[in-house]
Every structure is written in structure tokens, then in C-alpha cells.
Design an enzyme around this catalytic site. Structure first.
Site, PDB file in Angstrom:
ATOM      1  CE1 TYR A  11      -4.400   0.068  10.604  1.00 33.91           C
ATOM      2  CE2 TYR A  11      -2.294   0.819   9.747  1.00 33.91           C
ATOM      3  CZ  TYR A  11      -3.305   0.903  10.691  1.00 33.91           C
ATOM      4  OH  TYR A  11      -3.204   1.795  11.717  1.00 33.91           O
ATOM      5  CG  PHE A 158     -11.224  -6.058  -3.461  1.00 32.66           C
ATOM      6  CD1 PHE A 158     -11.164  -4.890  -4.209  1.00 32.66           C
ATOM      7  CD2 PHE A 158     -10.922  -7.257  -4.090  1.00 32.66           C
ATOM      8  CE1 PHE A 158     -10.809  -4.917  -5.564  1.00 32.66           C
ATOM      9  CE2 PHE A 158     -10.566  -7.301  -5.437  1.00 32.66           C
ATOM     10  CZ  PHE A 158     -10.510  -6.122  -6.175  1.00 32.66           C
ATOM     11  CG  LEU A 159      -8.562  -5.896   3.897  1.00 33.36           C
ATOM     12  CD1 LEU A 159      -8.378  -4.706   4.814  1.00 33.36           C
ATOM     13  CD2 LEU A 159      -7.852  -7.104   4.477  1.00 33.36           C
ATOM     14  CD  GLU A 161      -7.305   0.565   7.509  1.00 33.99           C
ATOM     15  OE1 GLU A 161      -7.376   1.349   8.472  1.00 33.99           O
ATOM     16  OE2 GLU A 161      -6.475   0.667   6.601  1.00 33.99           O
ATOM     17  CB  ALA A 218     -11.328   0.179 -11.859  1.00 30.30           C
ATOM     18  CB  CYS A 272      -7.084   2.562  -0.609  1.00 34.18           C
ATOM     19  SG  CYS A 272      -6.202   1.092  -0.106  1.00 34.18           S
TER      20      CYS A 272
HETATM   21  C1  UDX Z   1     -11.258   1.020   0.936  1.00 31.92           C
HETATM   22  C2  UDX Z   1     -12.106   0.047   0.085  1.00 31.92           C
HETATM   23  O1  UDX Z   1     -13.448   0.036   0.580  1.00 31.92           O
HETATM   24  C3  UDX Z   1     -11.503  -1.348   0.155  1.00 31.92           C
HETATM   25  O2  UDX Z   1     -12.232  -2.232  -0.677  1.00 31.92           O
HETATM   26  C4  UDX Z   1     -10.051  -1.260  -0.310  1.00 31.92           C
HETATM   27  O3  UDX Z   1      -9.428  -2.504  -0.295  1.00 31.92           O
HETATM   28  C5  UDX Z   1      -9.293  -0.291   0.564  1.00 31.92           C
HETATM   29  O4  UDX Z   1      -9.920   0.996   0.510  1.00 31.92           O
HETATM   30  P1  UDX Z   1     -11.071   1.612   3.518  1.00 31.92           P
HETATM   31  O5  UDX Z   1     -10.294   2.784   3.032  1.00 31.92           O
HETATM   32  O6  UDX Z   1     -10.477   0.768   4.593  1.00 31.92           O
HETATM   33  O7  UDX Z   1     -11.375   0.630   2.288  1.00 31.92           O
HETATM   34  O8  UDX Z   1     -12.495   2.110   4.062  1.00 31.92           O
HETATM   35  P2  UDX Z   1     -13.885   2.509   3.356  1.00 31.92           P
HETATM   36  O9  UDX Z   1     -14.952   1.875   4.138  1.00 31.92           O
HETATM   37  O10 UDX Z   1     -13.873   2.272   1.907  1.00 31.92           O
HETATM   38  O11 UDX Z   1     -13.985   4.090   3.661  1.00 31.92           O
HETATM   39  C6  UDX Z   1     -13.133   5.019   3.019  1.00 31.92           C
HETATM   40  C7  UDX Z   1     -13.500   6.439   3.395  1.00 31.92           C
HETATM   41  O12 UDX Z   1     -14.754   6.819   2.819  1.00 31.92           O
HETATM   42  C8  UDX Z   1     -13.665   6.675   4.910  1.00 31.92           C
HETATM   43  O13 UDX Z   1     -13.095   7.905   5.261  1.00 31.92           O
HETATM   44  C9  UDX Z   1     -15.167   6.699   5.101  1.00 31.92           C
HETATM   45  O14 UDX Z   1     -15.559   7.434   6.230  1.00 31.92           O
HETATM   46  C10 UDX Z   1     -15.611   7.368   3.810  1.00 31.92           C
HETATM   47  N1  UDX Z   1     -17.007   7.083   3.439  1.00 31.92           N
HETATM   48  C11 UDX Z   1     -17.402   5.807   3.173  1.00 31.92           C
HETATM   49  C12 UDX Z   1     -17.931   8.139   3.326  1.00 31.92           C
HETATM   50  O15 UDX Z   1     -17.581   9.304   3.550  1.00 31.92           O
HETATM   51  N2  UDX Z   1     -19.221   7.856   2.945  1.00 31.92           N
HETATM   52  C13 UDX Z   1     -19.634   6.592   2.660  1.00 31.92           C
HETATM   53  O16 UDX Z   1     -20.811   6.422   2.315  1.00 31.92           O
HETATM   54  C14 UDX Z   1     -18.705   5.533   2.783  1.00 31.92           C
HETATM   55  P1  ADP Z   2      -0.694  -1.591   4.230  1.00 32.02           P
HETATM   56  O1  ADP Z   2      -1.813  -0.735   4.733  1.00 32.02           O
HETATM   57  O2  ADP Z   2      -0.658  -1.691   2.729  1.00 32.02           O
HETATM   58  O3  ADP Z   2      -0.624  -2.920   4.889  1.00 32.02           O
HETATM   59  P2  ADP Z   2       1.455  -0.607   5.927  1.00 32.02           P
HETATM   60  O4  ADP Z   2       2.227   0.662   5.789  1.00 32.02           O
HETATM   61  O5  ADP Z   2       0.553  -0.771   7.115  1.00 32.02           O
HETATM   62  O6  ADP Z   2       0.664  -0.809   4.562  1.00 32.02           O
HETATM   63  O7  ADP Z   2       2.474  -1.854   5.950  1.00 32.02           O
HETATM   64  C1  ADP Z   2       3.570  -2.000   5.134  1.00 32.02           C
HETATM   65  C2  ADP Z   2       4.686  -2.714   5.941  1.00 32.02           C
HETATM   66  O8  ADP Z   2       5.724  -3.112   5.052  1.00 32.02           O
HETATM   67  C3  ADP Z   2       5.345  -1.849   7.016  1.00 32.02           C
HETATM   68  O9  ADP Z   2       5.188  -2.450   8.281  1.00 32.02           O
HETATM   69  C4  ADP Z   2       6.848  -1.805   6.604  1.00 32.02           C
HETATM   70  O10 ADP Z   2       7.714  -1.794   7.713  1.00 32.02           O
HETATM   71  C5  ADP Z   2       6.975  -3.049   5.763  1.00 32.02           C
HETATM   72  N1  ADP Z   2       8.073  -3.038   4.791  1.00 32.02           N
HETATM   73  C6  ADP Z   2       8.378  -2.077   3.884  1.00 32.02           C
HETATM   74  N2  ADP Z   2       9.436  -2.450   3.125  1.00 32.02           N
HETATM   75  C7  ADP Z   2       9.807  -3.693   3.549  1.00 32.02           C
HETATM   76  C8  ADP Z   2      10.834  -4.633   3.180  1.00 32.02           C
HETATM   77  N3  ADP Z   2      11.682  -4.375   2.165  1.00 32.02           N
HETATM   78  N4  ADP Z   2      10.919  -5.799   3.861  1.00 32.02           N
HETATM   79  C9  ADP Z   2      10.055  -6.072   4.876  1.00 32.02           C
HETATM   80  N5  ADP Z   2       9.065  -5.234   5.270  1.00 32.02           N
HETATM   81  C10 ADP Z   2       8.934  -4.068   4.624  1.00 32.02           C
END
Ligand code: UDX
Ligand code: ADP
Length: 480
Positions: A11, A158-159, A161, A218, A272
Site C-alpha cells: 500500500y 504520511f499518505l 489510504e 508521533a 498504522c
Molecule cells: C493514517 C494517517 O492518516 C497517515 O498520515 C499515515 O501515513 C498512515 O495512517 P490511514 O490509516 O490510511 O492513514 O487512514 P486515516 O484517514 O488516518 O484513518 C484511520 C482510521 O481513523 C480509519 O479507520 C478512519 O475511519 C478513522 N477516523 C478518521 C475516524 O474514526 N474519525 C475521523 O475523524 C478520522
Molecule cells: P505497507 O502497507 O507498509 O505497504 P504491505 O504489507 O502492503 O505494507 O507491503 C509490504 C510488502 O513487502 C509485501 O508485499 C511483502 O510481500 C513485501 N516484502 C516483505 N519482505 C520482503 C523482502 N525481504 N523482499 C521483498 N519484498 C518483501
């Protein structure tokens, strides 16, 4: 031509590298992974992850300066900059079990880099990892260096999803941490030059290694804390007759606080937040700071409390039993616009309802039946391993059916639980749903997306998180 290789096509690695390739046509970007099925999917029409806008970016660059390959060693050997974006699961056994990050995949990636490298490299930490990981990786590389120079940088992602592509196009900031030596500063500048192709200079922050690593933990802890704060308030709102949306709006109007990230919900999920806070807690404990550790632990405790509270509310409202009752679950992903289910609150809510012997009919526009069955049978923390190493589910949960339509899911159901805020759930024909349900018909809105008054007009008993309760719900209090 600068060559970038990213280890890990997940991701983070996939979308980030696709955008770098788009914005930097003069750089060759190769994303490598040990998972053959993932790489095959990245090279196909059906990408392995659903992310709005990603298809277009990949279509434009793939085969031009963006490549996906399983030939990990070849591309690492050829690269000038190696991003590492592999899994960092929470340890389930041994020292730090349940909290500390398991760096097995990171360490094996580092050792492989050391084995195959024939030229100097900048190694960029892209996965979320504990503070001081960069130093550990540096040690592995320098002890196996064979005269090759390595510079380790931390460049946390920091992206979010669902909005990953827009976040990558217009980041609030790009953070690059490195050693404050001449060679370290040169490496920081080299990575800065990549982002400078499309990110304004003032948004590219440079720090020392540990600040960059800690900033990521943080930032996620602060964001999660906001959600736990508003969710804690939602419980108090229900008890007092206040409306959490009004409270959050009034609170957020203070420009020092701001409006974002104050939506009460059934709980936060995603790969995360929980993991990063557990990491933070572990680091605090290891550094002799138990009070600080305890403080952050509460953010997770309130999140667990919120999920339990939701289940209790459902069961209590339905005469204290959901045994053999069909309950429709709308939404399984951890947020809308993603098919990702990692740590989704839906897992705990579904398990809670199944524990009370409910029959579940689940619909999510982007999550497959196989994924849902695996999520409901997998042990806590097992999700965070490369796919081919994850336990496959030998059995399926029989009380769960997964359907491809909200109307099918809700047919003959006693209750509807909305667990993800997909836009399409706002536009459903709730009259039609009501007519086909058992009575009394309940809607438990874990994301506050439906118009509760309209639904009450139709005849539903409605529970919305943190909103004044229907008299039915007041008469049936949920006791944990
Ligand atoms: C997060 C951080 O935002 C991103 O910067 C970091 O790099 C990865 O972790 P993500 O987990 O993809 O991103 O989504 P985010 O939009 O942060 O939502 C996280 C969870 O909080 C979700 O389950 C969302 O539904 C929930 N959420 C978010 C709430 O319940 N209320 C809100 O107001 C905002
Ligand atoms: P993130 O959300 O942090 O991107 P993912 O679990 O989606 O995490 O992706 C991690 C990827 O890293 C997986 O597709 C996994 O197959 C790959 N991976 C793990 N260990 C190795 C490695 N030693 N060499 C190459 N790819 C790896």
C-alpha cells in the site's frame, strides 16, 4: 539516469513509487517484491490494491519508467536509491510481544542489500519502524559493506489510504531524516532533489534520523488521540443527551484545534494507528518512561472500548440476545475508498456479534469474501506478514455469509450495522430495506452517515454514535 528500487510493493511502496515515476520521468523506478502474485497483479489490469486515481498513474508510467519485478536482487544491485517498504508486524512472541515491532523482514532486506550491492547506495526507510531502526540497519550494512558506502535516510510516509494519490501529489510535508555528516547531508539532498520535482521547497523538511522516525509515530499517535478523544466524548454525549457532531463542530471551530479528524466512529482501524502507538508505548517503556507509555496506551484502550460499546449497544437493544438473528453488516474496510481491512473495527464488531451467536450477512463494495473469512479467523497481528506467509484459513466461519449487494445483506435481517462510511450507503433505498426486514427493524450507524430522522420516519429504531438516544434505546441500556 538515477535508478530507484523499492523493496515491497504494498500500500505504501506501490502508490509512492508510481507517483515518483509520474513526476520524475528521468528517473527509472522499479518496485520489487517477493510475492509473485502481487507483482503479477501490479503488471496486470487489476492492480492488487484499490486506490482512487492509482490506475491512471500506473497506466501512464508502467513500461516507461515504472516497472514491477520479482527479481529483487538484480534491481537492488543496480539502484542508486533503495527504498525499503516491507512488513513490520507487531511481535507476537518473545521480548516485547504484543507491542514491539518485529524487524525480521527489514533485517533480511538489509542483509540482502549488503549481499548484492556493488556500488554506493542511499537506503531509505519507508516502512513505519521504531525509532533507532535506521541505526540498526546502518550497523548491518556497514558491518557487511565490502568497501561500499551506505547512507541511511528516514523518509516516513504520511499518505492516507483512499486519498493516497492526492496526498502524494500535494503533501502537507515531506520529511527526510539523515546523518548530519557531509555524506549524510549529501544523501538528504539527493532525495530532496527527487521530491523537489513536484513538492515546493518549504514543504520538504529535513531533520536528524531519530526526529524523522519519531515524527511518524508521533503524528499517527496525535491523529489517533483525536479520534479516541471524540469517541470518549460520544459516550458522554449519549449519556447526557448532547450531540457529538454539534460538540465536535463547536470544539473544532477553535482555530487552535481545527475541524479535521473529529468524526466520532465505531473506532479507528488501519495498518498504522494501533501498531505505531504500541511501538511508541514500547519505546517509552524501554526508555524508563512508564507514565508516558501509560498515557498513549489509553488511546488504544478507548478505541477498544468504543468497539465493545457498539456491540453491547446492538445486543442490549435487541432484548439482550442476537442468537440466531440475522444481522446485516454494511462495510468491512477500515474506511471508505479502500479495500484494506487491516485492523478494521469491523473485525472486532463482527467477532463480538458472532460471540453472541448472531448470523452475519456482510457487504462491502471492495472487500472479497475470502478476505473477510480470513480476517475473522486470523489471530490478532497475523495480518502483517507477506501474503504467502500468512496462515490460510482452513475453516470458514459458517454463521457468516458475504454478499454483493446491500439489499441482499439486509433482506430478512433484524438489524443493520453500518461499519464503513461508503458513500453508497448514504443513498440506499431505506424504505425498501425496511419493508424487507424483520420488525422491529434496527439501524446501528457506526459512522454517523444516515439521516436518522428520515429513517425513524420510515419506522426504524436508529442508533447513531454519540447522538441523543431513541426512547427504545434509553429503555435498554447497554451494560458492559
Ligand atoms: C493514517 C494517517 O492518516 C497517515 O498520515 C499515515 O501515513 C498512515 O495512517 P490511514 O490509516 O490510511 O492513514 O487512514 P486515516 O484517514 O488516518 O484513518 C484511520 C482510521 O481513523 C480509519 O479507520 C478512519 O475511519 C478513522 N477516523 C478518521 C475516524 O474514526 N474519525 C475521523 O475523524 C478520522
Ligand atoms: P505497507 O502497507 O507498509 O505497504 P504491505 O504489507 O502492503 O505494507 O507491503 C509490504 C510488502 O513487502 C509485501 O508485499 C511483502 O510481500 C513485501 N516484502 C516483505 N519482505 C520482503 C523482502 N525481504 N523482499 C521483498 N519484498 C518483501
Amino acid at each position: 539516469m538515477v535508478k530507484i528500487c523499492c523493496i515491497g510493493a504494498g500500500y505504501v511502496g506501490g502508490p509512492t513509487m508510481a507517483v515518483i515515476a509520474l513526476k520524475c520521468p528521468k528517473i527509472e523506478v522499479v518496485v520489487v517484491d517477493i510475492s509473485v502474485s502481487r507483482i503479477t497483479a501490479w503488471n496486470s489490469e487489476q492492480l492488487p490494491i484499490y486506490e482512487p486515481g492509482l490506475d491512471d498513474v500506473v497506466k501512464e508510467c508502467r513500461g516507461r519508467n515504472l516497472f514491477f519485478s520479482t527479481d529483487v536482487e538484480k534491481h537492488v544491485a543496480e539502484a542508486d536509491i533503495v527504498f525499503v517498504s516491507v512488513n513490520t508486524p507487531t511481535k507476537t512472541t518473545g521480548l516485547g510481544a504484543g507491542k514491539a515491532a518485529d524487524l525480521t523482514y527489514w533485517e533480511s532486506a538489509a542483509r540482502m542489500i549488503a549481499d548484492v550491492s556493488k556500488s554506493d547506495k542511499i537506503v531509505v526507510e519507508k516502512s513505519t519502524v521504531p525509532v533507532k531502526t535506521a541505526e540498526a540497519i546502518e550497523k548491518i550494512l556497514t558491518h557487511n559493506s565490502k568497501g561500499i558506502n551506505y547512507q541511511i535516510l528516514s523518509n516516513p510516509e504520511f499518505l492516507a489510504e483512499g486519498t493516497a494519490i492526492q496526498d502524494l501529489f500535494h503533501p502537507d510535508r515531506v520529511l527526510i531524516g539523515g546523518r548530519e555528516t557531509p555524506a549524510g547531508l549529501k544523501a538528504v539532498q539527493a532525495l530532496k532533489d527527487v521530491y523537489a520535482q513536484w513538492v515546493p521547497d518549504e514543504r520538504i523538511l529535513t531533520t536528524n534520523l531519530w526526529s524523522a522516525e519519531l515524527s511518524k509515530l508521533a503524528a499517527n499517535a496525535f491523529l489517533a488521540q483525536r479520534i479516541s478523544s471524540v469517541n470518549a466524548m460520544s459516550a458522554l454525549c449519549e449519556a447526557t443527551g448532547a450531540d457529538v457532531t454539534q460538540v465536535a463542530y463547536a470544539v473544532g471551530k477553535d482555530s487552535r484545534i481545527g475541524q479535521k479528524f473529529l468524526n466520532a466512529s465505531v473506532g479507528f482501524g488501519g495498518s498504522c494507528f494501533q501498531k505505531d502507538i504500541l511501538n511508541l508505548v514500547y519505546i517509552c517503556e524501554c526508555n524508563g518512561l512508564p507514565e508516558v507509555a501509560e498515557y498513549w496506551k489509553q488511546v488504544i484502550k478507548v478505541n477498544d472500548y468504543q468497539k465493545n460499546r457498539f456491540v453491547n449497544r446492538v445486543v442490549a437493544s435487541m432484548f439482550n440476545t442476537v442468537s440466531n438473528k440475522k444481522i446485516a453488516v454494511l462495510g468491512f474496510a477500515f474506511k471508505k475508498d479502500t479495500g484494506d481491512t487491516r485492523e478494521t473495527p469491523a473485525i472486532d464488531v463482527c467477532k463480538g456479534l458472532l460471540g453472541d451467536k448472531a448470523r452475519l450477512s456482510i457487504y462491502d463494495p471492495q472487500v472479497t469474501e475470502d478476505q473477510i473469512q480470513r480476517d475473522l479467523t486470523m489471530n490478532k497481528f497475523d495480518w502483517d506478514h507477506p501474503i504467502h506467509l500468512q496462515p490460510t484459513s482452513p475453516t470458514t466461519v459458517k454463521q457468516v455469509s458475504v454478499v454483493w449487494d446491500a439489499y441482499e445483506a439486509t433482506k430478512d435481517a433484524h438489524a443493520v450495522c453500518i461499519l464503513t462510511e461508503w458513500d453508497e450507503f448514504k443513498k440506499l433505498d431505506y424504505k425498501r430495506i425496511f419493508d424487507n426486514m424483520q420488525k422491529p427493524a434496527f439501524v446501528f450507524d457506526g459512522r454517523n452517515i444516515v439521516n436518522a430522522d428520515e429513517l425513524r420516519q420510515i419506522g426504524f429504531i436508529v442508533y447513531s454514535i454519540g447522538k441523543p438516544l431513541d426512547s427504545w434505546l434509553k429503555d435498554m441500556p447497554a451494560v458492559a
